[in-house]
Design an enzyme around this catalytic site. Structure first.
Site, PDB file in Angstrom:
ATOM      1  N   GLY A 183       0.816  -1.206   0.000  1.00  0.00           N
ATOM      2  CA  GLY A 183       0.000   0.000   0.000  1.00  0.00           C
ATOM      3  C   GLY A 183       0.853   1.260   0.000  1.00  0.00           C
ATOM      4  N   TYR A 476      -2.916   8.976   3.039  1.00  0.00           N
ATOM      5  CA  TYR A 476      -3.616   9.313   4.277  1.00  0.00           C
ATOM      6  C   TYR A 476      -5.117   9.205   3.989  1.00  0.00           C
ATOM      7  CZ  TYR A 476       0.726  11.107   6.371  1.00  0.00           C
ATOM      8  OH  TYR A 476       1.989  11.235   6.889  1.00  0.00           O
TER       9      TYR A 476
HETATM   10  C1  LIG Z   1       0.932   4.065  11.953  1.00  0.00           C
HETATM   11  C2  LIG Z   1       0.978   4.551  10.533  1.00  0.00           C
HETATM   12  C3  LIG Z   1       2.080   5.288  10.134  1.00  0.00           C
HETATM   13  C4  LIG Z   1       2.162   5.754   8.818  1.00  0.00           C
HETATM   14  N1  LIG Z   1       3.269   6.462   8.443  1.00  0.00           N
HETATM   15  C5  LIG Z   1       3.383   6.870   7.159  1.00  0.00           C
HETATM   16  C6  LIG Z   1       4.541   7.570   6.715  1.00  0.00           C
HETATM   17  O1  LIG Z   1       5.469   7.821   7.481  1.00  0.00           O
HETATM   18  N2  LIG Z   1       4.603   7.953   5.425  1.00  0.00           N
HETATM   19  C7  LIG Z   1       3.590   7.677   4.554  1.00  0.00           C
HETATM   20  O2  LIG Z   1       3.717   8.017   3.379  1.00  0.00           O
HETATM   21  N3  LIG Z   1       2.485   7.031   4.949  1.00  0.00           N
HETATM   22  C8  LIG Z   1       2.364   6.621   6.222  1.00  0.00           C
HETATM   23  N4  LIG Z   1       1.234   5.956   6.605  1.00  0.00           N
HETATM   24  C9  LIG Z   1       0.188   5.708   5.628  1.00  0.00           C
HETATM   25  C10 LIG Z   1       0.523   4.469   4.812  1.00  0.00           C
HETATM   26  O3  LIG Z   1       1.493   4.774   3.845  1.00  0.00           O
HETATM   27  C11 LIG Z   1      -0.720   3.979   4.076  1.00  0.00           C
HETATM   28  O4  LIG Z   1      -1.713   3.658   5.016  1.00  0.00           O
HETATM   29  C12 LIG Z   1      -0.412   2.765   3.223  1.00  0.00           C
HETATM   30  O5  LIG Z   1      -1.398   2.624   2.237  1.00  0.00           O
HETATM   31  C13 LIG Z   1      -0.324   1.513   4.041  1.00  0.00           C
HETATM   32  O6  LIG Z   1       0.059   0.415   3.274  1.00  0.00           O
HETATM   33  P1  LIG Z   1      -0.292  -1.039   3.817  1.00  0.00           P
HETATM   34  O7  LIG Z   1       0.138  -2.020   2.816  1.00  0.00           O
HETATM   35  O8  LIG Z   1       0.193  -1.175   5.211  1.00  0.00           O
HETATM   36  O9  LIG Z   1      -1.871  -0.917   3.930  1.00  0.00           O
HETATM   37  P2  LIG Z   1      -3.109  -1.775   3.389  1.00  0.00           P
HETATM   38  O10 LIG Z   1      -4.227  -1.384   4.290  1.00  0.00           O
HETATM   39  O11 LIG Z   1      -2.773  -3.201   3.254  1.00  0.00           O
HETATM   40  O12 LIG Z   1      -3.338  -1.166   1.946  1.00  0.00           O
HETATM   41  C14 LIG Z   1      -3.603   0.192   1.693  1.00  0.00           C
HETATM   42  C15 LIG Z   1      -4.200   0.341   0.296  1.00  0.00           C
HETATM   43  O13 LIG Z   1      -3.300  -0.202  -0.672  1.00  0.00           O
HETATM   44  C16 LIG Z   1      -3.893  -1.315  -1.350  1.00  0.00           C
HETATM   45  N5  LIG Z   1      -2.878  -2.365  -1.456  1.00  0.00           N
HETATM   46  C17 LIG Z   1      -2.208  -2.946  -0.431  1.00  0.00           C
HETATM   47  N6  LIG Z   1      -1.352  -3.847  -0.900  1.00  0.00           N
HETATM   48  C18 LIG Z   1      -1.462  -3.855  -2.233  1.00  0.00           C
HETATM   49  C19 LIG Z   1      -0.832  -4.608  -3.266  1.00  0.00           C
HETATM   50  N7  LIG Z   1       0.080  -5.535  -2.984  1.00  0.00           N
HETATM   51  N8  LIG Z   1      -1.197  -4.365  -4.550  1.00  0.00           N
HETATM   52  C20 LIG Z   1      -2.142  -3.450  -4.833  1.00  0.00           C
HETATM   53  N9  LIG Z   1      -2.780  -2.708  -3.886  1.00  0.00           N
HETATM   54  C21 LIG Z   1      -2.440  -2.905  -2.603  1.00  0.00           C
HETATM   55  C22 LIG Z   1      -5.048  -1.745  -0.469  1.00  0.00           C
HETATM   56  O14 LIG Z   1      -6.049  -2.419  -1.206  1.00  0.00           O
HETATM   57  C23 LIG Z   1      -5.507  -0.422   0.104  1.00  0.00           C
HETATM   58  O15 LIG Z   1      -6.301   0.247  -0.843  1.00  0.00           O
HETATM   59  C24 LIG Z   1       1.119   5.478   7.905  1.00  0.00           C
HETATM   60  C25 LIG Z   1       0.018   4.751   8.328  1.00  0.00           C
HETATM   61  C26 LIG Z   1      -0.066   4.279   9.638  1.00  0.00           C
HETATM   62  C27 LIG Z   1      -1.269   3.505  10.078  1.00  0.00           C
END
Ligand SMILES: Cc1cc2nc3c(=O)[nH]c(=O)nc-3n(C[C@H](O)[C@H](O)[C@H](O)COP(=O)(O)OP(=O)(O)OC[C@H]3O[C@@H](n4cnc5c(N)ncnc54)[C@H](O)[C@@H]3O)c2cc1C
Ligand SMILES: *[C@@H]1O[C@H](CO)[C@@H](O)[C@H](O)[C@H]1NC(C)=O
Ligand SMILES: *[C@@H]1O[C@H](CO)[C@@H](O)[C@H](O)[C@H]1NC(C)=O
Ligand SMILES: *[C@@H]1O[C@H](CO)[C@@H](O)[C@H](O)[C@H]1NC(C)=O
Ligand SMILES: *[C@@H]1O[C@H](CO)[C@@H](O)[C@H](O)[C@H]1NC(C)=O
Ligand SMILES: *[C@@H]1O[C@H](CO)[C@@H](O)[C@H](O)[C@H]1NC(C)=O
Ligand SMILES: *[C@@H]1O[C@H](CO)[C@@H](O)[C@H](O)[C@H]1NC(C)=O
Ligand SMILES: *[C@@H]1O[C@H](CO)[C@@H](O)[C@H](O)[C@H]1NC(C)=O
Ligand SMILES: *[C@@H]1O[C@H](CO)[C@@H](O)[C@H](O)[C@H]1NC(C)=O
Ligand SMILES: *[C@@H]1O[C@H](CO)[C@@H](O)[C@H](O)[C@H]1NC(C)=O
Ligand SMILES: *[C@@H]1O[C@H](CO)[C@@H](O)[C@H](O)[C@H]1NC(C)=O
Length: 535
Positions: A183, A476
């Site tokens: 993500g 975000y």
């Molecule tokens: C505690 C915390 C700290 C954060 N800090 C930062 C930061 O420092 N900088 C920053 O830029 N952002 C930050 N974020 C935001 C973060 O970048 C986004 O929430 C990001 O989308 C999370 O990715 P994920 O794979 O963990 O999330 P998920 O909830 O798994 O996915 C997020 C989105 O991406 C899609 N997705 C996930 N994996 C894939 C894949 N393999 N292929 C296609 N689509 C996919 C999902 O369907 C969903 O729409 C933070 C979030 C949290 C909760």
């Protein structure tokens, strides 16, 4: 104000209560049909049943909960997937996509599960989760200064694997170790080296994806349009990202960090005011994040005051940092002992709030102590006046709950054209605001109250932030954006333009080209021209 998601929870729950018998049968047949299809798609030697969970499986709940990072989406009434699929290989991802399509299931793709509004694991329609947690191999090549990173990896695992091999390479990405690569990187990827190196997406050189037809593609076979879209447009609208290959960036053997706090009585307002002007083109090696919070006044028991925390990363030693800030920002009153020198790898621990005795292995820990939380974002392009800042402190103290994070832009961000990747917020942005509220008590009352305070703060900020469209950071996630607009066309236009500005139109064209039937979709995905009503 309810979101589209919440409004579907009740009917869904009632349905389950009144049809428990047929539900059991349909769980079975949904599971059996999917399993049969996976078997048909796979080599007979693979034990495909180990990657498929229905509600009947004992570990269904733990697998589902393991990557829910916001307690707002753990209620019994929260929508639950029909199936969870946890592939180990690209061909199993491919089989999962083919079968979901064939059997007519909406797919939610989940990597780290950090989506702020839970869109990777909830839905207002029946759905399955394609969970990437088993695809987490990372290969760091220090000689070539590249890394191959599977989408289910966390940022902590990436940083760990880099520092294991070298102290002179790093990767520009977020600061929370449990955030998932799938993500985070597909949606932009922002962290404390943004002023020196831009975003994660500015360093991608290849990717493996599975498209809506189940084809496994790489950079050369997916074509320029799709490769452009998955570098900031969010993977979930276009394809399943299986891996990224990235260029690592040089970092010095010694970097310096600090974390210092200033109250309103320490001239916090003047310091925030000056910081806004400073970060546009000061030494690109410096990044300073500000946290603005209402806190108890240490000098005035029972009263609230404002406090700003300055958290910095400097790609250089403390002597150079000290002299830089003494010249450009003497009012900050930085002391030599505030500046801590360490390797870049250790700085990842510092930014994740671990002390200097913590061993790097903690970066591999996937456990995250979640809260109930809500986030929103904004971009600031004109410095906020001192009068404006004074009003803001007053507002924060009155609301007495939400905090704000100001993340400096400028530097390298001013040099990369806004159309290079879908991420549009480049030159001209002084800083990004993250609005942040976390709470510990369950219940709809607290939730409505705290989210209400956030919305009030966001509305208060309208005169001070970007306009037409008001910018927002896609990663975000904020499902408030566009909900007052009634139909998909308007709603899609609103969040599409706020997240992607001028790049939205190209994203719609790419989407229409690579996924014309809108197989990959969620509440804030990129619409096709057809779903926009254009063709
Ligand atoms: C505690 C915390 C700290 C954060 N800090 C930062 C930061 O420092 N900088 C920053 O830029 N952002 C930050 N974020 C935001 C973060 O970048 C986004 O929430 C990001 O989308 C999370 O990715 P994920 O794979 O963990 O999330 P998920 O909830 O798994 O996915 C997020 C989105 O991406 C899609 N997705 C996930 N994996 C894939 C894949 N393999 N292929 C296609 N689509 C996919 C999902 O369907 C969903 O729409 C933070 C979030 C949290 C909760
Ligand atoms: C699996 O393959 C068999 C034989 O090719 C076919 O009859 C059956 O319909 C397929 N089942 C599914 C669920 O795809
Ligand atoms: C089946 O095995 C072959 C050879 O090992 C491999 O190339 C192919 O990708 C596999 N297919 C699936 C669907 O697992
Ligand atoms: C889920 O349950 C079925 C039926 O009991 C079983 O065959 C399958 O292996 C289970 N799946 C997992 C991942 O444990
Ligand atoms: C397949 O997986 C199931 C569930 O984990 C396990 O019980 C079974 O022994 C496995 N079979 C083979 C051939 O590996
Ligand atoms: C991309 O895939 C094509 C077709 O499978 C293959 O020929 C090519 O070597 C791959 N490129 C890379 C860089 O792996
Ligand atoms: C605050 O600013 C005033 C005037 O600019 C200055 O005299 C004072 O020393 C500052 N206070 C602190 C704590 O820096
Ligand atoms: C670790 O941090 C403490 C407290 O900030 C400091 O006194 C100590 O010198 C640090 N140790 C190292 C090795 O950096
Ligand atoms: C992982 O992190 C969690 C939450 O911070 C903690 O409770 C647990 O002890 C950690 N596990 C290890 C092995 O360090
Ligand atoms: C959870 O919220 C509390 C304040 O309510 C805060 O102290 C803590 O750091 C939060 N945890 C996370 C992981 O955000
Ligand atoms: C939403 O759409 C429906 C049906 O088109 C219409 O009746 C209703 O007035 C609209 N509501 C708003 C707030 O635009």
């Amino acid at each position: 104000m309810g979101t589209t998601i919440n409004s579907y929870l009740l009917p869904c729950c009632v349905l389950i209560l009144f049809s428990s018998i047929s539900q059991v049968l349909s769980v079975d047949s949904t599971y059996n049909n999917f399993l049969q299809c996976l078997k048909n798609q796979s080599n007979s030697s693979t034990n495909i049943s180990t990657i498929l969970y229905s509600k009947e499986n004992k570990s269904y709940n733990s697998v589902l909960q393991a990557y829910i990072r916001n307690l707002r989406f753990t209620y019994p009434t929260t929508s639950k997937p029909l199936l969870i699929i946890t592939p180990f290989t690209p061909s199993q991802v491919s089989a999962s996509v083919v079968c979901a399509r064939k059997l007519g299931h909406q797919v939610k793709i989940r990597s780290g599960g950090h989506d702020y509004d839970g869109l990777s694991y909830i839905s207002d329609h029946p759905f399955v989760i394609l969970d990437m947690q088993n695809l987490r191999h990372i290969e760091v090549d220090p000689k070539a200064a590249t890394a191959y990173i599977e989408a289910g990896s966390t940022l902590g695992e990436l940083y760990y694997r880099i520092q294991e091999k070298t102290n002179t390479l790093g990767f520009p990405a977020g600061v929370c170790p449990t955030v998932g690569v799938g993500g985070h990187v597909s949606g932009g990827g922002y962290g404390n080296m943004i002023r020196k190196y831009g975003l994660s997406v500015d360093h991608i050189i290849d990717a493996t994806v599975v498209d809506a037809q189940g084809r496994i593609l790489n950079r050369s076979t997916m074509g320029d349009d799709l490769f452009w879209a998955i570098r900031g447009g969010g993977g979930a609208s276009f394809a399943v990202v299986v891996s990224y290959t990235v260029n690592l960036v040089p970092v010095p053997e010694t970097v310096t960090v600090f974390n210092i706090k200033r109250f309103l009585t320490d001239n916090a307002t003047d310091l925030v005011y000056k910081w806004q002007f400073l970060m546009k083109d000061i030494d690109h090696n410096l990044f300073i994040r500000l946290l603005l919070q209402p806190v108890s006044d240490p000098q005035n028991k029972g009263k609230k005051t404002g406090r700003v925390t300055f958290i910095a990363l400097y790609l250089g030693d403390s002597k150079a940092l000290f002299s830089l800030l003494n010249t450009k920002f003497p009012e900050l009153g930085l002391k030599k002992q505030d500046c801590l020198e360490m390797t870049w790898g250790k700085s990842a621990l510092f930014w994740a709030n671990y002390d200097n005795k913590t061993s790097p292995e903690v970066l591999l820990n996937r456990t995250y102590l979640a809260n109930y939380s809500k986030r929103k974002s904004d971009y600031v392009q004109t410095p906020i006046t001192k009068k404006g800042l004074n009003l803001l402190w007053k507002k924060l103290i009155t609301l007495s709950k939400p905090g704000m994070v100001f993340n400096s832009y400028g530097g390298r961000m001013n040099e990369i054209p806004a159309t290079d990747t879908p991420f549009p917020h480049r030159r001209g942005n002084l800083f990004k605001i993250q609005y942040s509220t976390s709470w510990k008590d369950a219940g709809k009352l607290d939730e409505d109250k705290y989210i209400g305070l956030m919305r009030e703060l966001h509305t208060f900020m309208t005169p001070y932030v970007s306009k037409n469209p008001r910018g927002a950071y896609f990663n975000y996630r904020d499902v408030d954006i566009g909900v007052s607009h009634n139909w998909t066309y308007q709603q899609g236009q609103v969040y599409g333009k706020q997240y992607f500005k001028g790049n939205f139109d190209r994203l719609v064209k790419v989407k229409t080209l690579v996924d014309p039937t809108n197989f990959f979709r969620n509440e804030q995905s990129i619409p096709t021209l057809k779903s926009l009503g254009v063709i």
